[in-house]
Structure formats: structure tokens, C-alpha cells
Design an enzyme around this catalytic site. Structure first.
Site, PDB file in Angstrom:
ATOM      1  N   GLU A 197      -2.193  10.207  -1.209  1.00 42.73           N
ATOM      2  CA  GLU A 197      -3.468   9.502  -1.086  1.00 42.73           C
ATOM      3  C   GLU A 197      -3.814   9.236   0.369  1.00 42.73           C
ATOM      4  O   GLU A 197      -4.975   9.336   0.766  1.00 42.73           O
ATOM      5  CB  GLU A 197      -3.404   8.179  -1.862  1.00 42.73           C
ATOM      6  CG  GLU A 197      -4.737   7.440  -1.949  1.00 42.73           C
ATOM      7  CD  GLU A 197      -4.984   6.460  -0.804  1.00 42.73           C
ATOM      8  OE1 GLU A 197      -6.099   5.939  -0.697  1.00 42.73           O
ATOM      9  OE2 GLU A 197      -4.049   6.217  -0.007  1.00 42.73           O
ATOM     10  N   GLU A 198      -2.810   8.906   1.175  1.00 42.77           N
ATOM     11  CA  GLU A 198      -3.085   8.414   2.522  1.00 42.77           C
ATOM     12  C   GLU A 198      -3.722   9.457   3.426  1.00 42.77           C
ATOM     13  O   GLU A 198      -4.607   9.132   4.219  1.00 42.77           O
ATOM     14  CB  GLU A 198      -1.801   7.886   3.172  1.00 42.77           C
ATOM     15  CG  GLU A 198      -1.197   6.666   2.497  1.00 42.77           C
ATOM     16  CD  GLU A 198      -2.057   5.422   2.616  1.00 42.77           C
ATOM     17  OE1 GLU A 198      -3.181   5.487   3.140  1.00 42.77           O
ATOM     18  OE2 GLU A 198      -1.587   4.365   2.168  1.00 42.77           O
ATOM     19  N   ASP A 238       0.845  -1.204   0.000  1.00 47.63           N
ATOM     20  CA  ASP A 238       0.000   0.000   0.000  1.00 47.63           C
ATOM     21  C   ASP A 238       0.877   1.250   0.000  1.00 47.63           C
ATOM     22  O   ASP A 238       1.139   1.817   1.055  1.00 47.63           O
ATOM     23  CB  ASP A 238      -0.909  -0.013   1.231  1.00 47.63           C
ATOM     24  CG  ASP A 238      -1.867   1.165   1.279  1.00 47.63           C
ATOM     25  OD1 ASP A 238      -2.131   1.769   0.222  1.00 47.63           O
ATOM     26  OD2 ASP A 238      -2.349   1.480   2.381  1.00 47.63           O
ATOM     27  N   HIS A 252      -1.601  -0.403   6.758  1.00 51.76           N
ATOM     28  CA  HIS A 252      -1.301   0.741   7.625  1.00 51.76           C
ATOM     29  C   HIS A 252      -0.561   0.349   8.896  1.00 51.76           C
ATOM     30  O   HIS A 252      -0.736   0.973   9.943  1.00 51.76           O
ATOM     31  CB  HIS A 252      -2.577   1.508   7.990  1.00 51.76           C
ATOM     32  CG  HIS A 252      -3.233   2.183   6.827  1.00 51.76           C
ATOM     33  ND1 HIS A 252      -4.372   2.957   6.972  1.00 51.76           N
ATOM     34  CD2 HIS A 252      -2.928   2.213   5.509  1.00 51.76           C
ATOM     35  CE1 HIS A 252      -4.724   3.432   5.785  1.00 51.76           C
ATOM     36  NE2 HIS A 252      -3.859   2.990   4.876  1.00 51.76           N
TER      37      HIS A 252
END
Length: 448
Positions: free
Chosen positions: A313-314, A279, A411
Site C-alpha cells: 500500500e505504501e 500504519d 511515516h
């Protein structure tokens, strides 16, 4: 020799439509090239190992973007460039949570992205555990002056997301001095999961953090025994002024319709706990490699293929919004936007929400992907980075993979390259490459 199709998925492929069969030789070339290459996986490992976590606003991210640009310029693409994006700069700082009673014990937690800090001495308070917002409302009088823990069990990422994003708001409204959530995961090894949260004007901002599943359940057992629980929370998080970062773009110009675009990409930033191998470094490298293979095999489609590596994005989606703004005039000529941000595990298919001729083409491509396993068309469209394009009417799709392990590592500090399998990663590359090429080369008009 190409890899064998993943067990249990080859039979899902449908018969190849007659007009799609003309693309079988090109699809097979791409699949064979992708599944027999080590280039992209080695790049993925180098990116993660060399630059580490890449949260927006960090020097790690900017150094990684410099390296990506340097590498792209060796890949025989027609154009490589960047577009500046102001991004947020949130710094985690040290964090700790201690159980003081019923007995002394350090607990495992991670501040949630955007959280404010505690005072330097921390917050020492009794704990109230609730399952959800409804229980908090019913027990609001008990929450005043306490830390509140939302012990919401994982039944899916979407159902638990409100407790991460709005938990601090709801707890503060009830008078809590800090809020905690049980990490959004079905499996844990004392690995707290971070992620973005937010505040609301008019509601006091209170510290907000995620506990490991094990520690949330430990505290729940103490409350079920009617034992008073006292904790000390310390967070040193800080939000600094925005800094300039960049979206990275590269193109393979179409041979007949260069002003029409098929775009593909992922996001270059990761959370600050890990290098974000799945991710979304893996998604970036899979998209990048798919475009590189088109150039290497001299498969130049009718339309322009554009690689977009979005930033932020996060914790902000600034890169996706900047792309929409910068390319607004081109969006009616965007045929399809493809995102890869669901890990690079074994591919299963593509989510797609469009209709008409484009849907027939996208569905037809999957009939050529028996060797990769990406044979299904699933509901839904693209992901977070393509959502601003979706809002403007651009058709979107996302590579879908086997998800069992995705939220184990999502995450957390455990999102590292060793969790990935090179063969599965290469199947993702092959699936993307075939989809990109065939849609971009389709002879008929695909504009909406």
C-alpha cells in the site's frame, strides 16, 4: 466485564432499530470477547518487535508474511492462502543534509519513497524557500541551480500531499537541482516523515526528501533574515527490479450464501523507518482478530467473511490492484469491503458512502456500539486499499478513529507499539467484529 464506553462518545449512539435489536446478543458477545482479550495486541507487538520495518521488496516483509500465515493456520478458519504480487523494491540507503552556512549544522531529513540518489559526493547548493507552487512559479528564476524547500504549513494531510508527491517535478521544471519539503505533520520532535513521491516523463528526476518541521522553520528564519543559506544534500537511494510478494487471505465460509462476501483487512507493508505499529500493523491485527473471534465464538454468518491483508500500500498499491484483478468476477457479489488503515486509536465510527438498504444496516450496527465508541457514520468510503474495489462499484467503509496523534507518528521512526493503547485497540477489534458479522449475516439481499 466489558470496558466502559469512552467518555464523551456513549451519548452519540442512536436508538437501536427494532430489526437490529435481534443482533444485540451477538454484538455484545463479540464486544465482551474482544475487550477482554490480549491475544491480538500481543500478536501486534510480536509482529512489530520481531520483524521491524516491512517495506515492499524487503526480507523483513517476507519473513513477517511467513509468520502471519503460520499463525492464521492455527485460528480455525476454513481457508488460508496467498496470491502472488510483483512489488517495487526501493532501498533508502544513507541520507544526510548539512547546513554549511550561515553556520555548520546537521539537519534532520528522510528521503521520500522513490527518490533518486544524489551523486556520491552529494549536491552542494544555495537554498530557496517557498511556501507553495504559486510562489515557486513567481520566483522560478531564483530556483535555477538551487535546492528548493517547500515550507508548506500543515493544515491537513490532503492539502500538503501535493508537495510530497509532486514537489520534485515542480522544482525540476524551475531548474532546481534538488527539492525538500517540510514534513506533513502538525507536531514534531525532530522526526522527519517519509512517504511516496513521483516523477514525470520529460522532467529531469531530482532528489527529493522531507525535513523535520523544526529544521524547516530554522531555515525559514535564516532566509527571513536575508542570510544566504548553503546546504549539502546526500542521498544514496536506489530503485531495484520488482520482486514477488504476496497478499494473504483467509475465509470463514458463509452458511447460506457462501458465494457472497464481506471483506475486511489492512496492509502488511510499512515504511522502512519503523515497524508501522499504527500504519498498518494495528489495522491488520484488528481485522484479523475480528475474523478470528467469529470463528472462536462459532458465529458463522450467512455470507462468507474474507480477511484480506494487502501488500504494497505504501509505495505502489500493487496488492490492492492485484486483488481487484484476481477477483474481478466475484466483485458483483462483494457486499461490503471494510478497511482498517487509520490507526487503532479510540474508535469513533465508520466512514461510508453507500446508500439504500446497506446504508441502513451499517448505520444500524453503530447503534449497538455504544460500548466501543464507534457510534457515528462519517462521510467518505474506504481507504487506499479498497479504492480499486470502490471504482468497480463495491460499497466500501473504513473504521475511523480519534486522529489527533495519527499524523504525529505517521511515516516516521516513532510509529512503534508503545504509542498504542491496548484498550483502544480492543475497541477497534470489537467495532470491526460486530460490523462484519451483522452485515454478513443480514437476512435480506444486500447486493447492489
Amino acid at each position: 466485564m466489558m470496558l466502559a464506553a469512552p467518555r464523551g462518545l456513549a451519548d452519540d449512539s442512536s436508538p437501536v432499530p427494532p430489526r437490529m435489536s435481534a443482533y444485540a446478543p451477538a454484538a455484545n458477545r463479540l464486544i465482551e470477547a474482544a475487550t477482554n482479550s490480549a491475544v491480538a495486541f500481543e500478536r501486534l507487538a510480536y509482529l512489530c518487535d520481531s520483524f521491524g520495518p516491512r517495506l515492499s521488496g524487503s526480507t523483513n516483509l517476507e519473513a513477517a508474511l511467513d509468520w502471519i500465515l503460520s499463525e492464521l493456520k492455527h485460528d480455525r478458519l476454513d481457508r488460508v492462502w496467498t496470491e502472488e504480487v510483483p512489488v517495487p523494491c526501493w532501498v533508502r540507503g544513507p541520507a544526510s543534509l548539512e547546513m554549511l552556512s550561515p553556520r555548520a549544522q546537521p539537519l534532520h531529513l528522510a528521503a521520500l519513497g522513490g527518490s533518486v540518489a544524489t551523486p556520491p559526493e552529494g549536491i552542494t547548493a544555495d537554498l530557496l524557500i517557498v511556501r507553495d507552487f504559486t510562489e515557486l512559479t513567481n520566483r522560478a528564476a531564483e530556483a535555477r541551480g538551487r535546492l528548493v524547500l517547500f515550507n508548506y504549513p500543515f493544515t491537513g494531510y490532503g492539502s500538503g500531499l501535493p508537495y510530497r508527491s509532486r514537489g520534485a517535478i515542480q522544482a525540476a521544471r524551475a531548474g532546481a537541482v534538488g527539492s525538500l519539503i517540510r514534513s506533513l505533520t502538525p507536531f514534531s520532535m525532530q522526526t522527519p516523515h517519509t512517504g511516496m513521491m513521483r516523477y514525470e516523463d520529460g522532467v529531469p528526476p531530482i532528489p527529493h526528501a522531507a525535513l523535520s518541521v523544526e529544521d524547516a522553520l530554522l531555515l525559514q528564519r535564516w532566509q527571513d533574515r536575508r542570510e544566504p543559506i548553503r546546504l549539502r544534500l546526500r542521498l544514496a537511494a536506489e530503485t531495484r527490479p520488482d520482486v514477488l510478494s504476496r497478499n494473504v487471505l483467509a475465509e470463514l465460509t458463509g452458511r447460506e450464501r457462501p458465494d457472497q462476501y464481506v471483506i475486511v483487512g489492512g496492509h502488511t507493508d510499512s515504511w522502512d523507518l519503523s515497524p508501522g505499529a499504527m500504519d498498518d500493523a494495528g489495522g491488520c491485527l484488528a481485522a484479523w482478530e475480528a475474523v478470528r473471534l467469529l470463528a472462536r465464538l462459532d458465529l458463522r454468518p450467512r455470507r462468507t467473511v474474507r480477511l484480506v491483508l494487502w501488500v504494497n500500500e505504501e509505495n505502489g498499491l500493487r496488492g490492492a490492484r492485484a486483488y481487484r484483478t484476481n477477483h474481478l468476477a466475484e466483485l458483483p457479489r462483494h457486499v461490503l469491503a471494510i478497511e482498517s488503515d487509520f490507526g487503532v486509536f479510540r474508535p469513533e465510527g465508520f466512514s461510508f458512502s453507500g446508500a439504500g438498504r446497506l446504508r441502513d444496516v451499517v448505520t444500524g450496527v453503530t447503534s449497538l456500539l455504544g460500548a466501543t465508541g464507534a457510534t457515528r457514520i462519517l462521510p467518505g468510503g474506504g481507504g487506499a486499499d479498497t479504492s480499486p474495489l470502490d471504482a468497480e462499484g463495491v460499497p466500501t467503509t473504513e473504521l475511523q478513529t480519534e486522529r489527533e496523534r495519527y499524523f504525529w507518528y505517521h511515516h516516521t521512526s516513532a510509529d512503534t507499539v508503545d504509542k498504542l493503547d491496548r484498550d483502544d485497540f480492543n475497541r477497534c477489534v470489537a467495532s470491526l467484529a460486530a460490523m462484519i458479522y451483522i452485515v454478513a449475516d443480514w437476512p435480506e439481499n444486500l447486493l447492489r
